[in-house]
Motif scaffolding. Structure first.
Motif: not given
Length: 332
Positions: A305-310
């Protein structure tokens, strides 16, 4: 325009492959130029991060105070892979216009799953049955008093937080009666969430299981004290996966030692409890060491989810899980 530069700041370098495996790191590199390795918390202010635009942080990351931000004059985004950001952000973050995203919504799922499992087990009174079976060593060692089972049992959810809402959603397939207490929710909103809205005292008196999902705020400190516990019916189970400070531990201990209430506690006040605390040996009590949140393979969900948010921020400038300054007064 040049690609954003990102760095990862974690309390322990060994956490990196559990949050961001090789696949996730490759996906992150598709959006940013990623610094190799992990920046240690003590090194943030002097790690040569002057060109960094994005920080991906996690458990153990230090407060981003003025000194740390002075060392990162280009910083525009912090994506936190854990839940609360209260120990991470400082007024300087907002003053400098740095945007912040939290993994709290993602972390709510395993907490809600834990709560669901414990609600169903509490309804079957599995802990009590196991204690009697282990002592008597025969199936008929347990003769439960009162109602047992989950058909029509009442579950009182205290707090329409991210976790509280996820739990209400998970409760929908079961033959349970969900109640909700949250001063910020209207009756119509509660109905949409699948629950009946009640004042706290009425919810406590009506519930077979009470599960706490409110944030730790001055207004919620020891919101479950002696008077509230006294309103709960004999045999009710109190489940706390939120914050230990929501419950008066001494008052709860007195009730469970009397055999009147049961408890499932993943968080306590203090945390951890002293080794000689009577709750460890109290009948009808299940203690777990703060394991409801993301563990093991669940950490990868936070990293993904952190990667998707970036990626969202790089492509569109938007964030799905943005935290703003005024949110801190009402979140955990």
């Amino acid at each position: 325009m040049s690609r954003p530069v990102a760095a990862v700041v974690l309390g322990e370098a060994t956490l990196l492959p559990r949050l961001l495996d090789a696949r996730a790191l490759d996906a992150l590199r598709a959006h940013v130029d990623l610094r190799d390795g992990v920046v240690a918390p003590a090194a943030v202010a002097h790690a040569g991060l002057a060109d960094v635009d994005v920080l991906v942080t996690g458990w153990g990351a230090p407060p981003l105070d003025a000194a740390a931000l002075d060392a990162m004059p280009r910083l525009r985004l912090v994506v936190h892979t854990a839940g609360t950001v209260k120990s991470l952000v400082t007024p300087a973050v907002w003053e400098r216009g740095v945007r912040v995203s939290s993994g709290a919504a993602t972390n709510a799922l395993p907490v809600a799953e834990y709560a669901l499992a414990m609600v169903l087990l509490a309804g079957k009174r599995v802990g009590e049955a196991a204690e009697h079976y282990a002592t008597g060593r025969r199936p008929d060692a347990w003769r439960p008093a009162g109602e047992v089972g989950n058909n029509g049992a009442t579950v009182g959810v205290v707090g329409a937080s991210r976790t509280g809402r996820r739990l209400l959603d998970l409760l929908r397939p079961f033959d349970l009666r969900p109640l909700l207490h949250d001063p910020s929710v209207t009756p119509a909103q509660a109905t949409a969430l699948g629950a009946e809205l009640l004042p706290l005292d009425e919810l406590l008196a009506a519930s077979d299981v009470v599960t706490l999902h409110a944030p730790a705020l001055p207004a919620t400190h020891r919101m479950i004290g002696a008077a509230q516990l006294a309103r709960m019916r004999d045999g009710t189970t109190l489940l706390n996966t939120a914050r230990g400070s929501l419950v008066d531990t001494d008052a709860l201990t007195a009730e469970v030692l009397r055999g009147r209430l049961r408890a499932v506690l993943d968080v306590t006040d203090p945390e951890p409890l002293p080794p000689d605390h009577p709750l460890f040996d109290a009948p009808g009590v299940v203690l777990t060491p703060h394991v409801a949140g993301s563990l093991g393979n669940e950490l990868r969900r936070l990293g993904d989810e952190a990667v998707a948010e970036v990626g969202r921020w790089v492509r569109t400038g938007t964030l799905r899980s943005e935290v703003r300054a005024d949110d801190l007064a009402r979140i955990a």
